[in-house]
Design a protein around this motif. Sequence first.
Motif, PDB file in Angstrom:
ATOM      1  N   HIS A 198       0.837  -1.208   0.000  1.00 51.73           N
ATOM      2  CA  HIS A 198       0.000   0.000   0.000  1.00 51.73           C
ATOM      3  C   HIS A 198       0.866   1.250   0.000  1.00 51.73           C
ATOM      4  N   GLN A 199       0.594   2.140  -0.944  1.00 46.19           N
ATOM      5  CA  GLN A 199       1.211   3.462  -0.961  1.00 46.19           C
ATOM      6  C   GLN A 199       0.068   4.467  -1.102  1.00 46.19           C
ATOM      7  N   ALA A 200       0.167   5.587  -0.411  1.00 49.71           N
ATOM      8  CA  ALA A 200      -0.922   6.579  -0.399  1.00 49.71           C
ATOM      9  C   ALA A 200      -1.229   7.063  -1.812  1.00 49.71           C
ATOM     10  N   PRO A 201      -2.532   7.249  -2.131  1.00 47.35           N
ATOM     11  CA  PRO A 201      -2.895   7.669  -3.491  1.00 47.35           C
ATOM     12  C   PRO A 201      -2.325   9.033  -3.874  1.00 47.35           C
ATOM     13  N   LEU A 219       0.643  10.045  -3.521  1.00 46.07           N
ATOM     14  CA  LEU A 219       2.025   9.952  -4.001  1.00 46.07           C
ATOM     15  C   LEU A 219       2.043   9.820  -5.523  1.00 46.07           C
ATOM     16  N   ARG A 273       3.118  -1.487   4.238  1.00 44.99           N
ATOM     17  CA  ARG A 273       2.483  -0.176   4.087  1.00 44.99           C
ATOM     18  C   ARG A 273       3.486   0.915   4.408  1.00 44.99           C
ATOM     19  N   LEU A 274       3.674   1.826   3.481  1.00 47.24           N
ATOM     20  CA  LEU A 274       4.606   2.933   3.683  1.00 47.24           C
ATOM     21  C   LEU A 274       3.835   4.196   4.047  1.00 47.24           C
ATOM     22  N   MET A 275       4.201   4.795   5.170  1.00 46.10           N
ATOM     23  CA  MET A 275       3.554   6.041   5.589  1.00 46.10           C
ATOM     24  C   MET A 275       4.582   7.162   5.564  1.00 46.10           C
ATOM     25  N   ILE A 321       2.292  10.770  11.816  1.00 44.44           N
ATOM     26  CA  ILE A 321       2.578  10.630  10.381  1.00 44.44           C
ATOM     27  C   ILE A 321       1.296  10.162   9.692  1.00 44.44           C
ATOM     28  N   TYR A 322       0.686  11.090   8.957  1.00 42.37           N
ATOM     29  CA  TYR A 322      -0.591  10.818   8.289  1.00 42.37           C
ATOM     30  C   TYR A 322      -0.367   9.941   7.059  1.00 42.37           C
ATOM     31  N   TRP A 323      -1.414   9.265   6.678  1.00 44.82           N
ATOM     32  CA  TRP A 323      -1.351   8.445   5.463  1.00 44.82           C
ATOM     33  C   TRP A 323      -1.138   9.318   4.231  1.00 44.82           C
ATOM     34  N   ASP A 324      -1.887  10.456   4.148  1.00 44.89           N
ATOM     35  CA  ASP A 324      -1.855  11.215   2.904  1.00 44.89           C
ATOM     36  C   ASP A 324      -2.171  12.685   3.172  1.00 44.89           C
TER      37      ASP A 324
END
Lengths: 156, 156
Positions: free
Chosen positions: A59-62, A64, A140-142, B142-145
Amino acid sequence: MADNVEPTSFSLVVSVPDEGRISDTVRADREAVLEAYRAMAAGDNDALMKMLDPNVTFHQAPGLPYGGEAEGVDDLLKLVGTMFGTWSKLHVDVMDVAVGTDVVIAYLMLDGISRATGSRYVGPTCELMRLRDSKIVEWRLMYWDTYGVRKACGLA
Amino acid sequence: MTGTTESPQFELVLSVPKGEGMTDTARANRQLILDYYIARKKGDPDAFGRLVDKDVAFFQASSLPYGGEASGVEAAQALIRSMYATWRDLRVEVLELTAGGDLVIAYLMLTLVSRATGGRYHGPTAEVFRIRDGKVVQWRPIYWDTHQVRQVCGVV
């Protein structure tokens, strides 16, 4: 979360598993993740990949430039490849590795130079890995600031 | 992280303190944060003041509508108040508490509704606490997005 000026509606739910469930297994998982990082630092770029479960979710935040979700090792590698393609230079400092009941969270400092703009992004990052039978089933990368990544990459 | 044809100049460094992990101190730190969340859930108005060091450093990513850095209890509370002022509804679910050395990382699910737009933000968050002598000296959510937070709040 401090006092005063609460939002109109505030709710806090604590679903933390009991501390007794932090088992020797997860301690071993922490060591395995650390060992993989050490191997990567020594030049074995695929060390962490060897720990992936075949059905791993990534999972990578949308927000990015390379945001999205992947299921399975092949899809994960594609998404990771897109991430690497975004940066011309990438420096990762693994500062701490914390463990919970079935997760390992690595606390990293990420320092990247955008391939598109030459601009730099620096920020702490949490890399969450959920393990089952010593294999990573969720990754999951935050990032500290996805908007900051977009700016560095010329998208904002 | 694997090699691709477009691999950046990649460097991985490990600064993880030796011998850290789920030590007795880490276990106590984890309990400290768990007790804090439970006290907050009960509405204890003094929970924050008891938890933090007088010189606590509090960080929010600069791109957030309430981004910034604060040093000291009052400045940290002011920053948190500006966060509260942004959201009409705020739901926090604490899913996991990880610890290692002097670090505790809480893995949360945040569900927020913007006061300005009514838009909803939903995403995981890593709340990173650095603890010294039983007090939080550094606090970093640290927020997701962050890009998505801006969109939801109508900042973009």
